[in-house]
Scaffold this active site. Structure first.
Site, PDB file in Angstrom:
ATOM      1  N   CYS A  60       0.485  19.572   1.571  1.00 57.58           N
ATOM      2  CA  CYS A  60       0.974  20.747   2.102  1.00 57.58           C
ATOM      3  C   CYS A  60       2.774  20.296   3.162  1.00 57.58           C
ATOM      4  CB  CYS A  60       0.379  21.650   2.709  1.00 57.58           C
ATOM      5  SG  CYS A  60       1.028  22.377   4.075  1.00 57.58           S
ATOM      6  N   CYS A  93      -5.875  24.490   6.634  1.00 53.81           N
ATOM      7  CA  CYS A  93      -5.634  25.897   7.117  1.00 53.81           C
ATOM      8  C   CYS A  93      -5.546  27.576   6.519  1.00 53.81           C
ATOM      9  CB  CYS A  93      -3.735  25.668   6.827  1.00 53.81           C
ATOM     10  SG  CYS A  93      -3.024  25.778   5.988  1.00 53.81           S
TER      11      CYS A  93
END
Length: 372
Positions: free
Chosen positions: A107, A205
């Protein structure tokens, strides 16, 4: 609190506002230093349940409240498609192959310091971007830029940022990397920021508070198989190798075995060909220990990597104590790493990140383990 003399008047910084305390204080500190600061809130995941939606909405609300308090603009951008293509599909493919990936590292590479930087450049005309990561940058007299560990050793996040390029580091600012976490919270409280006592986010997340195995089952079908001891005795069954990682102790469902001692059972290996999970007793079981590893997909922050045969340190997982090691290149894309002392639970698919003192040199993906 001592005020900081503004030194960067006119330079525009886009801060990744997550709705947390670290990005909140980053924005404040950069304003104190004289930067022209604006916030950018990223939506990286299309929520598939109410709880996740509520958490994301709460984060945006907190980010907006902080920006209002500081008197800065907050922009929003949706990177969910980029995240799915470049992070989530990689995450699933690695698990399917029996490895244990780290999506947070991907990410940072693909979203926070690539898509975010491109958007900040092209749409918001940024000179720099900033994040609330606990790392530091050092600008050397020869024009090079290095990434250093954060001052707070317990919060240092350089492990997650080793894939950044020299150019990305040079375009990024990390104000909280110079502080301890408690100082960050104190500044937020003193400034009356709503995030001053907000709990740190943990976990991946897109999974949020859900149980990991339940989430994974939504995308990867179960592939049941046997659980065996290193001697080949079948002592249970598993629902899929992807749900287990080396060194795992909980969730095996094999307690109270006859003829076994009281030591806990750990995952010590995976036999991908036979779809067998191999477990042993004790956290230092010989099958759990490695004397070294091979590392591929190498990336060096300053482009040139450490020299062949050098003795430096490595982390094979986050918050691990540095492990002294010696590096040998087998080719330009692969390293053979030998540890000074055996290390437990080195896991293929995870990242190995190398350090020279305070400097994060870069790293790669753990491929094969060396035992014995």
């Amino acid at each position: 609190m001592t005020s900081i003399e503004p030194t960067h008047t006119g330079k525009k910084v886009i801060v990744g506002m997550s709705g947390g305390v670290d990005s909140s204080v980053s924005a404040y500190l950069l304003m104190q230093q004289g930067y022209q600061v604006e916030g950018l809130f990223m939506k990286n995941w299309e929520e598939d349940d109410n709880n996740e939606y509520c958490a994301a909405a709460e984060d945006l609300k907190d980010a907006q409240a902080v920006c209002d308090k500081l008197g800065i603009k907050l922009h929003t951008v949706n990177f969910a498609a980029e995240y799915w293509d470049n992070v989530f599909e990689y995450f699933l493919a690695e698990y399917k192959a029996g490895r244990t990936p780290n999506p947070d590292i991907m990410c940072n590479k693909e979203i926070k310091f690539k898509a975010f930087l491109e958007f900040a450049d092209e749409i918001l005309d940024a000179d720099y971007i900033a994040m609330g990561h606990y790392v530091r940058r050092r600008d050397n007299s020869d024009g090079s830029t290095q990434m250093l560990r954060g001052v707070d050793g317990n919060k240092d996040q350089s492990y997650f940022l080793y894939t950044l390029s020299h150019e990305q580091v040079a375009r990024s600012l990390f104000p909280v990397g110079e502080l301890e976490k408690h100082q960050v919270r104190e500044i937020a409280k003193e400034m009356g920021l709503i995030t001053h006592d907000k709990k740190d986010s943990t976990g991946i997340c897109f999974i949020g508070e859900r149980k990991f195995t339940e989430f994974l089952r939504t995308y990867l079908p179960a592939q049941p198989g046997n659980i065996e001891t290193p001697e080949g005795e079948v002592i249970g069954t598993h629902q899929g190798l992807m749900y287990h990682t080396l060194g795992q102790r909980k969730g095996l469902g094999i307690g109270g075995m006859k003829n076994s001692n009281d030591d806990p059972w750990y995952v010590v290996d995976k036999d991908l060909e036979r779809n067998v999970l191999i477990v042993g007793q004790g956290g230092h079981h010989p099958r759990l220990m490695s004397t070294g590893m091979t590392v591929n997909q190498l990336h060096w922050v300053d482009r040139t990597g450490p020299v062949d045969g050098c003795h430096i340190t490595v982390k094979t997982r986050y918050r691990q104590q540095d492990v002294p090691c010696t590096l040998t290149y087998t080719d330009e894309h692969t390293l053979r790493v030998v540890f000074d002392e055996p290390v437990a639970a080195v896991t293929p698919g995870q990242s190995a990140v190398f350090y020279d003192g305070e400097v994060c040199l870069g790293g790669g993906i753990i491929d094969q383990l060396i035992r014995g």
